[in-house]
Design an enzyme around this catalytic site. Structure first.
Site, PDB file in Angstrom:
ATOM      1  N   LYS A 170     -23.214  27.684 -44.941  1.00  0.00           N
ATOM      2  CA  LYS A 170     -22.039  27.791 -44.276  1.00  0.00           C
ATOM      3  C   LYS A 170     -22.691  28.378 -43.298  1.00  0.00           C
ATOM      4  CE  LYS A 170     -18.055  25.816 -44.216  1.00  0.00           C
ATOM      5  NZ  LYS A 170     -17.853  25.313 -45.850  1.00  0.00           N
ATOM      6  N   GLY A 225      -6.115  17.577 -40.233  1.00  0.00           N
ATOM      7  CA  GLY A 225      -6.992  17.127 -40.297  1.00  0.00           C
ATOM      8  C   GLY A 225      -7.640  16.644 -41.799  1.00  0.00           C
TER       9      GLY A 225
HETATM   10  P1  NAD Z   1      -9.654  19.523 -39.937  1.00  0.00           P
HETATM   11  O1  NAD Z   1     -10.529  20.370 -38.259  1.00  0.00           O
HETATM   12  O2  NAD Z   1     -10.361  17.916 -39.494  1.00  0.00           O
HETATM   13  O3  NAD Z   1      -8.242  19.939 -39.518  1.00  0.00           O
HETATM   14  C1  NAD Z   1      -8.429  21.178 -39.513  1.00  0.00           C
HETATM   15  C2  NAD Z   1      -6.622  20.921 -39.327  1.00  0.00           C
HETATM   16  O4  NAD Z   1      -5.559  21.888 -39.329  1.00  0.00           O
HETATM   17  C3  NAD Z   1      -5.585  20.341 -38.291  1.00  0.00           C
HETATM   18  O5  NAD Z   1      -4.643  19.437 -38.487  1.00  0.00           O
HETATM   19  C4  NAD Z   1      -5.276  21.425 -37.071  1.00  0.00           C
HETATM   20  O6  NAD Z   1      -4.392  21.530 -35.895  1.00  0.00           O
HETATM   21  C5  NAD Z   1      -4.694  22.441 -38.651  1.00  0.00           C
HETATM   22  N1  NAD Z   1      -4.511  23.747 -38.160  1.00  0.00           N
HETATM   23  C6  NAD Z   1      -5.615  25.018 -37.547  1.00  0.00           C
HETATM   24  N2  NAD Z   1      -4.714  26.006 -37.330  1.00  0.00           N
HETATM   25  C7  NAD Z   1      -3.787  25.603 -38.232  1.00  0.00           C
HETATM   26  C8  NAD Z   1      -2.118  26.221 -38.152  1.00  0.00           C
HETATM   27  N3  NAD Z   1      -2.351  27.544 -37.402  1.00  0.00           N
HETATM   28  N4  NAD Z   1      -1.446  25.853 -38.757  1.00  0.00           N
HETATM   29  C9  NAD Z   1      -1.323  25.315 -38.746  1.00  0.00           C
HETATM   30  N5  NAD Z   1      -2.362  23.909 -38.090  1.00  0.00           N
HETATM   31  C10 NAD Z   1      -3.043  24.338 -38.147  1.00  0.00           C
HETATM   32  O7  NAD Z   1     -10.609  20.647 -40.960  1.00  0.00           O
HETATM   33  P2  NAD Z   1     -10.948  20.053 -42.439  1.00  0.00           P
HETATM   34  O8  NAD Z   1     -12.077  19.623 -42.565  1.00  0.00           O
HETATM   35  O9  NAD Z   1      -9.391  18.917 -42.433  1.00  0.00           O
HETATM   36  O10 NAD Z   1     -10.652  21.276 -42.946  1.00  0.00           O
HETATM   37  C11 NAD Z   1      -9.450  22.140 -43.987  1.00  0.00           C
HETATM   38  C12 NAD Z   1      -9.939  23.278 -44.833  1.00  0.00           C
HETATM   39  O11 NAD Z   1     -10.393  22.678 -45.267  1.00  0.00           O
HETATM   40  C13 NAD Z   1     -10.619  24.112 -44.057  1.00  0.00           C
HETATM   41  O12 NAD Z   1     -10.575  25.672 -44.940  1.00  0.00           O
HETATM   42  C14 NAD Z   1     -12.075  23.762 -44.182  1.00  0.00           C
HETATM   43  O13 NAD Z   1     -13.111  24.803 -44.826  1.00  0.00           O
HETATM   44  C15 NAD Z   1     -11.668  23.287 -45.687  1.00  0.00           C
HETATM   45  N6  NAD Z   1     -12.913  22.185 -46.552  1.00  0.00           N
HETATM   46  C16 NAD Z   1     -12.670  21.578 -45.635  1.00  0.00           C
HETATM   47  C17 NAD Z   1     -13.858  20.533 -46.375  1.00  0.00           C
HETATM   48  C18 NAD Z   1     -14.027  18.802 -45.894  1.00  0.00           C
HETATM   49  O14 NAD Z   1     -15.046  18.663 -46.773  1.00  0.00           O
HETATM   50  N7  NAD Z   1     -13.876  18.370 -44.499  1.00  0.00           N
HETATM   51  C19 NAD Z   1     -14.130  20.540 -47.508  1.00  0.00           C
HETATM   52  C20 NAD Z   1     -13.817  21.464 -47.921  1.00  0.00           C
HETATM   53  C21 NAD Z   1     -13.183  22.275 -47.912  1.00  0.00           C
END
Ligand code: NAD
Length: 428
Positions: A107, A221
């Site tokens: 990571k 997101g």
């Molecule tokens: P992103 O940046 O696209 O979206 C994050 C979302 O979380 C946004 O809508 C933001 O407004 C919201 N957010 C942030 N802080 C917040 C809070 N305190 N309360 C409410 N909403 C809040 O990120 P993502 O890629 O969708 O990733 C989200 C989660 O999934 C993370 O934990 C990431 O590590 C995990 N993840 C992502 C992927 C991927 O392929 N993108 C894969 C596996 C795991």
């Protein structure tokens, strides 16, 4: 145990230790697996648009690569910490192992807030990150991907810098690339869809028709949007979505009791997944406090934002009717809250299994890049669904046979696979 400020690394080690005890894991293997094998800390100087130089802190952590090159995203976040990156790298090792892809765990991150940076400045951070670490990452050793607040454009800048340094074309260096630039069909949807493939299989086993269920989601997101899209396509109804509001520096929950329209909300969300408050209220959404997503009277909760969001102080606010928690985010539930959920018989679909769709599709992207032959979207999504469903079934079998939680069962499978690889290589 107590965690004070919910340090994700302490949580990741606690979860590991619990199952290592259960497995009576060899002491040398345990010592090796409960911490990262390598970590890099570096400074990234960037000439800002106003002519000044700012120095950003970057990290890359490689937890374990016994089963294949380290794999894992790069986050841009103002509150990023090395312990969060360590925890996330560890969860990546278990994630790749539980879905049985030949990759390890890594990571990365940069402490920065892309909301406050121009695209040019973000490009300089991406290129600077690669310049600092170019000799310690690569298709043969460590393969980054997008994560919170990074996307395909960031990946392409990073690839370009890596290829410039190494003098060649190495599309397998990074995944989550845009389509037409080495990206895979379905990668954008993969994590969110994967969450729903697992959720749908679990509901099916429980004898619950998905089209009769309701859900509340934290985050809007990449993961949350595509989970919400597939879940509603299958007939489920999302009643509430919570996300961060950069202007007010707090989160809000947007609720529509008749069911939110995901496409409509996507149209009024920015590229960081923040919904426009004013336009949402014009469209008839109720505006509630950020935590309200957790308190909704729904069947399913999908935390898909950031880590440590369900904890001892708010777990009791979960409504009595909630049956399943599908963890889209990494580490959204603290161990204490996890115990409460188990006592309440709420099925928790653990993060590193449930959100493994992203890395599975990243692996497909690598395979396609390496063979220079790209599959159509149906083929990608069919392979993804098959992999997610069979991984879920394997974890469920272990959970039932050993009478342990789905999280512990996922750990049993993952740790056993990684321990075997480590021992076979003679590392421990
Ligand atoms: P992103 O940046 O696209 O979206 C994050 C979302 O979380 C946004 O809508 C933001 O407004 C919201 N957010 C942030 N802080 C917040 C809070 N305190 N309360 C409410 N909403 C809040 O990120 P993502 O890629 O969708 O990733 C989200 C989660 O999934 C993370 O934990 C990431 O590590 C995990 N993840 C992502 C992927 C991927 O392929 N993108 C894969 C596996 C795991």
């Amino acid at each position: 145990m107590t965690h004070g400020t919910y340090n994700p690394y302490t949580i990741a080690q606690y979860q590991f230790d619990k199952v290592a005890d259960l497995l009576e894991l060899d002491d040398g293997v345990r010592q090796l697996l409960r911490q990262p094998m390598r970590e890099y800390h570096f400074s990234i100087p960037v000439r800002m648009d106003d002519g000044t130089v700012r120095v950003f802190n970057g990290f890359r952590v490689q937890h374990n690569d016994a089963r294949g090159p380290a794999k894992g995203g790069i986050r841009f976040h103002p509150m990023e910490t090395i312990d969060t990156v360590r925890a996330l790298s560890m969860w990546m090792t278990w994630k790749c192992a539980v879905v049985d892809i030949p990759l390890g765990g890594g990571k990365g991150g940069v402490i920065c807030d892309p909301h406050q940076l121009s695209l040019r400045e973000q490009e300089q951070i991406c290129r600077g990150w690669v310049r600092q670490i170019a000799k310690n990452v690569g298709p043969w050793s460590d393969v980054p991907a997008p994560d919170v607040m990074t996307n395909g454009q960031h990946m392409l800048w990073m690839l370009d810098e890596f290829e410039t340094i190494h003098g060649g074309r190495f599309p397998g260096f990074i995944t989550g690339k845009p389509l037409g630039s080495g990206g895979s069909q379905g990668r954008t949807e993969a994590t969110g869809y994967g969450v729903v493939y697992v959720l749908a299989t679990a509901l099916d086993e429980m004898g619950i028709a998905i089209d009769k269920t309701t859900a509340s989601i934290q985050g809007f997101g990449n993961v949350a949007q595509y989970a919400a899209r597939l879940y509603t396509q299958l007939g489920g109804k999302v009643l509430a979505i919570s996300c961060w509001d950069q202007h007010d520096m707090t989160s809000y929950t947007y609720r529509k009791k008749s069911g939110v329209n995901v496409i409509e909300l996507q149209d009024i969300a920015d590229k960081f997944g923040s919904i426009d408050k004013k336009r949402a209220s014009d469209l008839g959404y109720e505006l509630l406090p950020g935590d309200a997503w957790l308190e909704q009277d729904v069947d399913i909760l999908i935390p898909a934002a950031i880590e440590s969001q369900i904890h001892l102080d708010n777990v009791d606010n979960i409504a009595p009717g909630v049956k399943v928690i599908a963890e889209g985010a990494n580490g959204p539930t603290t161990p204490e809250a996890d115990e409460v959920l188990q006592q309440r018989n709420i099925l928790t679909l653990p993060d590193f299994l449930t959100n493994a769709g992203g890395v599975t599709c990243s692996y497909f992207e690598q395979v396609q890049c390496n063979t220079n032959y790209f599959w159509d979207k149906n083929e990608v999504l069919q392979k993804l669904e098959k992999s997610m469903t069979s991984s879920y079934i394997a974890v469920g079998d272990v959970a039932r046979r050993q009478k342990i939680s789905m999280r512990d069962a996922a750990y049993v499978i993952a740790i056993n696979r990684v321990a075997k690889a480590v021992q076979a290589r003679g590392w421990a």
